[in-house]
Write a protein that holds these residues in place. Sequence first.
Motif, PDB file in Angstrom:
ATOM      1  N   ALA A   1       0.840  -1.197   0.000  1.00 18.95           N
ATOM      2  CA  ALA A   1       0.000   0.000   0.000  1.00 18.95           C
ATOM      3  C   ALA A   1       0.874   1.245   0.000  1.00 18.95           C
ATOM      4  O   ALA A   1       2.054   1.203   0.366  1.00 18.95           O
ATOM      5  CB  ALA A   1      -0.914   0.002   1.218  1.00 18.95           C
ATOM      6  N   VAL A   2       0.283   2.362  -0.406  1.00 18.72           N
ATOM      7  CA  VAL A   2       0.928   3.661  -0.270  1.00 18.72           C
ATOM      8  C   VAL A   2       0.817   4.098   1.183  1.00 18.72           C
ATOM      9  O   VAL A   2      -0.229   3.921   1.821  1.00 18.72           O
ATOM     10  CB  VAL A   2       0.261   4.697  -1.192  1.00 18.72           C
ATOM     11  N   GLY A   3       1.894   4.630   1.732  1.00 20.45           N
ATOM     12  CA  GLY A   3       1.879   5.032   3.134  1.00 20.45           C
ATOM     13  C   GLY A   3       2.831   6.173   3.413  1.00 20.45           C
ATOM     14  O   GLY A   3       3.704   6.496   2.595  1.00 20.45           O
ATOM     15  N   ASP A   4       2.675   6.769   4.573  1.00 17.92           N
ATOM     16  CA  ASP A   4       3.453   7.924   5.012  1.00 17.92           C
ATOM     17  C   ASP A   4       4.219   7.538   6.267  1.00 17.92           C
ATOM     18  O   ASP A   4       3.613   7.242   7.303  1.00 17.92           O
ATOM     19  CB  ASP A   4       2.506   9.096   5.288  1.00 17.92           C
ATOM     20  N   VAL A   5       5.534   7.521   6.208  1.00 17.92           N
ATOM     21  CA  VAL A   5       6.339   7.092   7.349  1.00 17.92           C
ATOM     22  C   VAL A   5       6.160   8.011   8.553  1.00 17.92           C
ATOM     23  O   VAL A   5       6.402   7.608   9.689  1.00 17.92           O
ATOM     24  CB  VAL A   5       7.829   7.009   6.956  1.00 17.92           C
ATOM     25  N   TYR A   6       5.709   9.242   8.329  1.00 21.94           N
ATOM     26  CA  TYR A   6       5.482  10.154   9.446  1.00 21.94           C
ATOM     27  C   TYR A   6       4.123   9.949  10.104  1.00 21.94           C
ATOM     28  O   TYR A   6       3.869  10.470  11.197  1.00 21.94           O
ATOM     29  CB  TYR A   6       5.560  11.608   8.960  1.00 21.94           C
ATOM     30  N   ALA A   7       3.229   9.213   9.448  1.00 24.38           N
ATOM     31  CA  ALA A   7       1.868   8.988   9.972  1.00 24.38           C
ATOM     32  C   ALA A   7       1.410   7.608   9.500  1.00 24.38           C
ATOM     33  O   ALA A   7       0.566   7.479   8.617  1.00 24.38           O
ATOM     34  CB  ALA A   7       0.910  10.073   9.483  1.00 24.38           C
ATOM     35  N   LEU A   8       1.989   6.581  10.081  1.00 30.09           N
ATOM     36  CA  LEU A   8       1.685   5.211   9.677  1.00 30.09           C
ATOM     37  C   LEU A   8       0.263   4.840  10.074  1.00 30.09           C
ATOM     38  O   LEU A   8      -0.177   5.133  11.195  1.00 30.09           O
ATOM     39  CB  LEU A   8       2.683   4.244  10.313  1.00 30.09           C
ATOM     40  N   ALA A   9      -0.452   4.213   9.151  1.00 27.99           N
ATOM     41  CA  ALA A   9      -1.853   3.841   9.388  1.00 27.99           C
ATOM     42  C   ALA A   9      -1.908   2.523  10.143  1.00 27.99           C
ATOM     43  O   ALA A   9      -2.368   1.497   9.632  1.00 27.99           O
ATOM     44  CB  ALA A   9      -2.593   3.743   8.065  1.00 27.99           C
ATOM     45  N   ALA A  10      -1.410   2.541  11.367  1.00 24.48           N
ATOM     46  CA  ALA A  10      -1.396   1.348  12.204  1.00 24.48           C
ATOM     47  C   ALA A  10      -1.464   1.780  13.657  1.00 24.48           C
ATOM     48  O   ALA A  10      -0.945   2.838  14.042  1.00 24.48           O
ATOM     49  CB  ALA A  10      -0.133   0.524  11.960  1.00 24.48           C
ATOM     50  N   ALA A  11      -2.088   0.947  14.463  1.00 29.25           N
ATOM     51  CA  ALA A  11      -2.190   1.228  15.898  1.00 29.25           C
ATOM     52  C   ALA A  11      -0.837   1.039  16.565  1.00 29.25           C
ATOM     53  O   ALA A  11       0.063   0.378  16.036  1.00 29.25           O
ATOM     54  CB  ALA A  11      -3.231   0.299  16.527  1.00 29.25           C
ATOM     55  N   ASP A  12      -0.705   1.598  17.760  1.00 28.26           N
ATOM     56  CA  ASP A  12       0.507   1.373  18.549  1.00 28.26           C
ATOM     57  C   ASP A  12       0.739  -0.125  18.698  1.00 28.26           C
ATOM     58  O   ASP A  12      -0.195  -0.905  18.921  1.00 28.26           O
ATOM     59  CB  ASP A  12       0.357   1.991  19.934  1.00 28.26           C
ATOM     60  N   GLY A  13       2.006  -0.531  18.594  1.00 26.25           N
ATOM     61  CA  GLY A  13       2.360  -1.915  18.853  1.00 26.25           C
ATOM     62  C   GLY A  13       1.755  -2.918  17.895  1.00 26.25           C
ATOM     63  O   GLY A  13       1.375  -4.018  18.305  1.00 26.25           O
ATOM     64  N   SER A  14       1.686  -2.597  16.615  1.00 20.90           N
ATOM     65  CA  SER A  14       1.052  -3.481  15.642  1.00 20.90           C
ATOM     66  C   SER A  14       1.986  -4.530  15.056  1.00 20.90           C
ATOM     67  O   SER A  14       1.521  -5.547  14.521  1.00 20.90           O
ATOM     68  CB  SER A  14       0.477  -2.654  14.478  1.00 20.90           C
ATOM     69  N   PHE A  15       3.318  -4.304  15.109  1.00 27.66           N
ATOM     70  CA  PHE A  15       4.253  -5.178  14.409  1.00 27.66           C
ATOM     71  C   PHE A  15       5.396  -5.604  15.337  1.00 27.66           C
ATOM     72  O   PHE A  15       5.807  -4.856  16.213  1.00 27.66           O
ATOM     73  CB  PHE A  15       4.836  -4.479  13.185  1.00 27.66           C
ATOM     74  N   ASP A  16       5.918  -6.795  15.068  1.00 27.79           N
ATOM     75  CA  ASP A  16       7.091  -7.275  15.810  1.00 27.79           C
ATOM     76  C   ASP A  16       8.380  -6.697  15.236  1.00 27.79           C
ATOM     77  O   ASP A  16       9.359  -6.512  15.965  1.00 27.79           O
ATOM     78  CB  ASP A  16       7.164  -8.809  15.736  1.00 27.79           C
ATOM     79  N   VAL A  17       8.393  -6.455  13.930  1.00 25.13           N
ATOM     80  CA  VAL A  17       9.571  -5.909  13.243  1.00 25.13           C
ATOM     81  C   VAL A  17       9.118  -4.782  12.318  1.00 25.13           C
ATOM     82  O   VAL A  17       8.151  -4.948  11.572  1.00 25.13           O
ATOM     83  CB  VAL A  17      10.301  -6.985  12.411  1.00 25.13           C
TER      84      VAL A  17
END
Length: 264
Positions: free
Chosen positions: A88-104
């Motif tokens: 997907a297209v995304g913005d590293v300054y405003a990631l469309a993910a909740a806190d603590g969504s990924f392990d890496v």
Amino acid sequence: MDTYTHGHAEPVLQSHRWRTVENSAGYLAPHLRPGLDLLDVGCGPGTITVDLAARVAPGRVVGLDVSAAPLDEARAAADRAGVQVEFAVGDVYALAAADGSFDVVHAHQVLQHLTDPVAALREMARVCRPGGLVAVRDVDYAATTWFPANPGLDRWLALYGQVARRNDAEPDAGRRLLAWAHAAGLRELTATTSAWCYATPAEREWWGRSWAGRATASSFAEQAVAHGLASAGELDAIAAAWLEWAAADDGWLGMLHGELLIRV
């Protein structure tokens, strides 16, 4: 929005397609295992992302890029490899993910192109789970060296630094990763280095032609002319210098990279 110095012209993507975990994220590889959820920021045509996905399957993998241009190619690469990746297209300054969504959370050759790498690191750490890893790797252009000596390549290196800094980016990012992480409030860090080396005839041909193409037909070339930093004739001379280096029987080039593993 930040300006991506390289753009997505074919000579640029030609270089990006070569990248794998082995040659571009070896420092992260020992920490990967099946079932980890992973975010790849700045995924481009997806070769590293797909390789990462194969190592963490059946974990969830998301690849983000600031541009939609390379994402169809990335999806096709995932299909060929038989791995599940959401691109997907995304913005590293405003990631469309909740806190603590990924392990890496991984970013290869991204921070060097940003106007605020510290804010990007904070945002990457935000979406990383406690105990997880943020992994970043960036080249340090000033540490690039080659043989034999070539004034055209000297001009290339100076010009690349000028164009990147005109974009408010930092081409010598590799040496700054530790400082940027500290500024972002991140302290549990492991800093390493590794290098790309091009010395065989095939490697020189591939790398030299990639940069000869970028010198005349890429966003870098367009920006160099638009900002009055180089003429079309100078860019042609730089392209010729790359081809001269590639044809040299004893040609050699090394590019140093800084790497950082951040435990969140």
